[in-house]
Motif scaffolding. Sequence first.
Motif, PDB file in Angstrom:
ATOM      1  N   ASN A 112       0.855  -1.183   0.000  1.00  0.00           N
ATOM      2  CA  ASN A 112       0.000   0.000   0.000  1.00  0.00           C
ATOM      3  C   ASN A 112       0.896   1.240   0.000  1.00  0.00           C
ATOM      4  O   ASN A 112       1.154   1.843   1.046  1.00  0.00           O
ATOM      5  N   PRO A 113       1.407   1.616  -1.180  1.00  0.00           N
ATOM      6  CA  PRO A 113       2.358   2.739  -1.231  1.00  0.00           C
ATOM      7  C   PRO A 113       1.747   4.086  -0.858  1.00  0.00           C
ATOM      8  O   PRO A 113       2.466   5.025  -0.554  1.00  0.00           O
ATOM      9  N   THR A 114       0.406   4.211  -0.867  1.00  0.00           N
ATOM     10  CA  THR A 114      -0.194   5.482  -0.460  1.00  0.00           C
ATOM     11  C   THR A 114      -0.065   5.679   1.047  1.00  0.00           C
ATOM     12  O   THR A 114      -0.063   6.810   1.537  1.00  0.00           O
ATOM     13  N   ARG A 115       0.047   4.601   1.777  1.00  0.00           N
ATOM     14  CA  ARG A 115       0.212   4.687   3.229  1.00  0.00           C
ATOM     15  C   ARG A 115       1.682   4.580   3.629  1.00  0.00           C
ATOM     16  O   ARG A 115       2.120   5.214   4.584  1.00  0.00           O
ATOM     17  N   LEU A 116       2.441   3.699   2.867  1.00  0.00           N
ATOM     18  CA  LEU A 116       3.853   3.523   3.192  1.00  0.00           C
ATOM     19  C   LEU A 116       4.624   3.387   1.888  1.00  0.00           C
ATOM     20  O   LEU A 116       4.460   2.422   1.135  1.00  0.00           O
ATOM     21  N   LYS A 117       5.446   4.383   1.621  1.00  0.00           N
ATOM     22  CA  LYS A 117       6.276   4.359   0.423  1.00  0.00           C
ATOM     23  C   LYS A 117       7.633   3.740   0.750  1.00  0.00           C
ATOM     24  O   LYS A 117       8.203   3.971   1.807  1.00  0.00           O
ATOM     25  N   ILE A 118       8.135   2.904  -0.240  1.00  0.00           N
ATOM     26  CA  ILE A 118       9.488   2.371  -0.158  1.00  0.00           C
ATOM     27  C   ILE A 118      10.322   3.145  -1.162  1.00  0.00           C
ATOM     28  O   ILE A 118      10.058   3.097  -2.365  1.00  0.00           O
ATOM     29  N   GLY A 119      11.314   3.874  -0.672  1.00  0.00           N
ATOM     30  CA  GLY A 119      12.048   4.750  -1.567  1.00  0.00           C
ATOM     31  C   GLY A 119      11.146   5.843  -2.063  1.00  0.00           C
ATOM     32  O   GLY A 119      10.560   6.587  -1.280  1.00  0.00           O
ATOM     33  N   ASP A 120      10.988   5.919  -3.385  1.00  0.00           N
ATOM     34  CA  ASP A 120      10.155   6.968  -3.974  1.00  0.00           C
ATOM     35  C   ASP A 120       8.799   6.465  -4.423  1.00  0.00           C
ATOM     36  O   ASP A 120       8.065   7.192  -5.093  1.00  0.00           O
ATOM     37  N   GLY A 121       8.504   5.203  -4.149  1.00  0.00           N
ATOM     38  CA  GLY A 121       7.231   4.697  -4.645  1.00  0.00           C
ATOM     39  C   GLY A 121       6.870   3.361  -4.034  1.00  0.00           C
ATOM     40  O   GLY A 121       6.988   3.156  -2.827  1.00  0.00           O
ATOM     41  N   GLN A 122       6.461   2.421  -4.889  1.00  0.00           N
ATOM     42  CA  GLN A 122       5.997   1.129  -4.396  1.00  0.00           C
ATOM     43  C   GLN A 122       7.150   0.254  -3.928  1.00  0.00           C
ATOM     44  O   GLN A 122       6.992  -0.530  -3.009  1.00  0.00           O
ATOM     45  N   PHE A 128      16.489  -0.079   3.570  1.00  0.00           N
ATOM     46  CA  PHE A 128      15.588   0.599   2.651  1.00  0.00           C
ATOM     47  C   PHE A 128      14.935   1.781   3.373  1.00  0.00           C
ATOM     48  O   PHE A 128      14.518   1.662   4.531  1.00  0.00           O
ATOM     49  N   THR A 129      14.821   2.940   2.688  1.00  0.00           N
ATOM     50  CA  THR A 129      14.180   4.137   3.238  1.00  0.00           C
ATOM     51  C   THR A 129      12.680   4.068   3.010  1.00  0.00           C
ATOM     52  O   THR A 129      12.228   3.767   1.901  1.00  0.00           O
ATOM     53  N   THR A 130      11.930   4.324   4.071  1.00  0.00           N
ATOM     54  CA  THR A 130      10.472   4.285   3.969  1.00  0.00           C
ATOM     55  C   THR A 130       9.885   5.612   4.435  1.00  0.00           C
ATOM     56  O   THR A 130      10.479   6.330   5.242  1.00  0.00           O
ATOM     57  N   THR A 131       8.710   5.927   3.932  1.00  0.00           N
ATOM     58  CA  THR A 131       7.992   7.142   4.343  1.00  0.00           C
ATOM     59  C   THR A 131       6.558   6.762   4.674  1.00  0.00           C
ATOM     60  O   THR A 131       5.841   6.229   3.827  1.00  0.00           O
ATOM     61  N   ALA A 132       6.137   7.047   5.924  1.00  0.00           N
ATOM     62  CA  ALA A 132       4.785   6.709   6.370  1.00  0.00           C
ATOM     63  C   ALA A 132       3.889   7.928   6.241  1.00  0.00           C
ATOM     64  O   ALA A 132       4.246   9.036   6.662  1.00  0.00           O
ATOM     65  N   ASN A 133       2.715   7.740   5.676  1.00  0.00           N
ATOM     66  CA  ASN A 133       1.754   8.832   5.524  1.00  0.00           C
ATOM     67  C   ASN A 133       0.556   8.692   6.457  1.00  0.00           C
ATOM     68  O   ASN A 133      -0.295   9.566   6.511  1.00  0.00           O
ATOM     69  N   ALA A 134       0.480   7.570   7.149  1.00  0.00           N
ATOM     70  CA  ALA A 134      -0.645   7.363   8.071  1.00  0.00           C
ATOM     71  C   ALA A 134      -0.290   6.248   9.025  1.00  0.00           C
ATOM     72  O   ALA A 134       0.539   5.391   8.731  1.00  0.00           O
TER      73      ALA A 134
END
Length: 783
Positions: free
Chosen positions: A636-646, A664-670
Amino acid sequence: MAEAADFPGTSPSPARRWLRRTAALLVGTPLLAGLLQAPVGPVAHAAVPSAPADATGSGTVDVSLDALTPTAPDEDDKITVSGTVTNQGKQTVTGAQVRLRVGSAPLGGRSEIDGAAKRTGFQPGLDGTEVGGKYVDKFAKLVPGVRQDFSVSVPVKALHLGADGVYQLSVALTGQNAAQPYPQVLGIERTFLPWQTEAVDTKTKTTYLWPLIADTHLTAKTESDEQQTPVFRNDELADDLAPGGRLQQLLALGSDLDVTWVIDPDLLASVEAMTKGYRIQNPDGRTTRAGKHQAVATAWLNDLEAAVKGKKVVALPFADPDLASLAHNGRAVTGSLSHLKEATDAGASAVDTILHVKPSTDFAWPADGAIDPSIVDVSTSAGAHTVIARSDSLRETDGLTYSPTAARPIGGGTTAVVADARLSTAFQGDMTEAENSTLAVQEFVAQSLMINLQDPGRQRSIVVAPQRMPTASQAQAMAKALTTLQDGQWSEFDDLTTAAKAKPDPRATTRVPSTGSYPAALRKQELPRSAFESIHETQGMLERFQVILTEKDRVVTPFGRAIDREMSTSWRGRPSEATTYQAGVKNYLRELTEQVALIERSDAKLSGRSATIPVSVQNNLVQGVGHLNLRLFSENPTRLKIGDGQYEEIPIEVAGGHSQSVKFTTTANANGPVPVYAQLYTEDGEPYGEPVAFEVNVTEVTPAVMLVIAGGLLLLVLAGFRMYTQRKRAARKPAMQEGPDEGPDGGSGPASGEGDPEQPSDPTPDTAPESTDPSDTGERVDR
């Protein structure tokens, strides 16, 4: 009383002989096949045998002919025949005598030899006349079930042999018992006596293949040491190499013969592997024990190298692949034929490296010499131009009365070397019995002489291709027969290459039999299509595996040769063993590929908007691996991105026996859980191994993040309030302009200082404007 004339000291009357010969003409139809091949010259004048008569009691005593020397006598020799007699009846035999019986004239052709060899029981007239006089071994009585030895020696001159040729020689026991109280033949054994008094002007050129071929002994496994110590299925090869063993006997006997060596390079590679230290697989299939026969293997290889020096050596493709199985069942499976070329090249290299001789690789040898068009096509697909066939497959159709030269063109630039079926199959069966061996040797030599007598002035080249893996006793019988030919006066030896280049007989057949004529019994022994499909799967696994290896040869070479062994002709008739071996190769390769794998990991909890997630790769191989990429995917890349995307992909290399972690760099949105999985890929994008799945759960947001979010909300509220107040003031302003101006005493006009809040006279704000830049990243965590 009809047999009385055949007893010692008597002879048939002229009238009786005339009656017998007349009867022979009426009932002798079975002999026509032999007469059709009557040889030119003295043998053509052989007397017509007498008609068979009932053999009363001729099976009562078993006569075993265990030795006959010499095999092909000269005029001044003495023939000695020895063996045993056993009374198989229920009554004691008395007055027993063992004597020789010799045909009055040479046999008329090769088919007459066949017929005589198949006859059972005594048949007056067909079994020659008795050699009388003192050449006898007598027994006062033969008790039922008791075996007794006999030996009879007769000077050749006492046999009264006439023209050169092959004579039927019989050992007969006469005697009587209570049920039949008169002398009669109670047991007989037949053989053949080759008789050639002088060297012929045109000798038959004979090529004899001497095969060094063995079952598959090596597994695909090797130890993980630097030398890659090989692992054998069992230690049976050591038994064959030891003194008295099958391969030791073949080597020792062949060293003294003028033969063409036909070698399976897999045997050489296996023996050489033993010389350097080896392991033996235990019955559990997983553990091994040390082999102890390095000295035996070294001695055998040294002796072989000396034996083949200066001799013709033919190298089969590595592991002797089953050409008929490939043609009938493997050809349609992708990649199957490519193995044949690789096996041919590997075979030539092995023989050259180990024996230091340059072998010929121009010969293909299908099982039992049986061919059809598809087998010929497959046989020549790896570069061979000559196929070793057999005369019971490539049958003559022109009614030839002689055996033609072996070589003949069959089209497409291919030559078939057609081995003589009678000679090639002469030593099959149990040769441990002295009688079987003696009879086989005598018949082989007799057939060889008869070939020469068929057309004495015609130069012919005959090839003999025996069974692929002769036993020690079969090899001993073969060697005895060949020694007789070497010392004989009608044959000279040639190598296979020369035989293949001999001038073909224009009348000999060149038509390859159809696929439908391939023997059903041989077809049942073939490797099935499923075997080649399994090989194809194993090859695919190997190709995917080798791309990640830093030392490919440590894996590609042993597995490449193991795949060759999966197609070996030695698996014929052993389907379950073949399947087990194929499964063993595939399973071991799978075990190795699984030594490079992702390490299972637990779910991750992230306490920040962004973080790094580590994934580890374990390499349990001895060598390093590379050319791999590791990808981490988010479901679910809209909630958790790996790098710059999926997903994000990172190249990886892992040293042998080590593990490597990749972050790996991750970004959490929720907040909340997100399924993720990791997968290894080769550089060409093929998945490698099994993926590892786990869950990343964002459980809390840091105060800084909360402040940013709250500040953003406050700005939205203030902006909305400001817009509201501005609109409200803007709506009141026109109304005030239309009403009375009351002045400072209570009028309705605006007070001093009211109106637009941002007047030019307003002072500068003492706080900075709100920033629209993103806030700092939250806490970084490694899991």
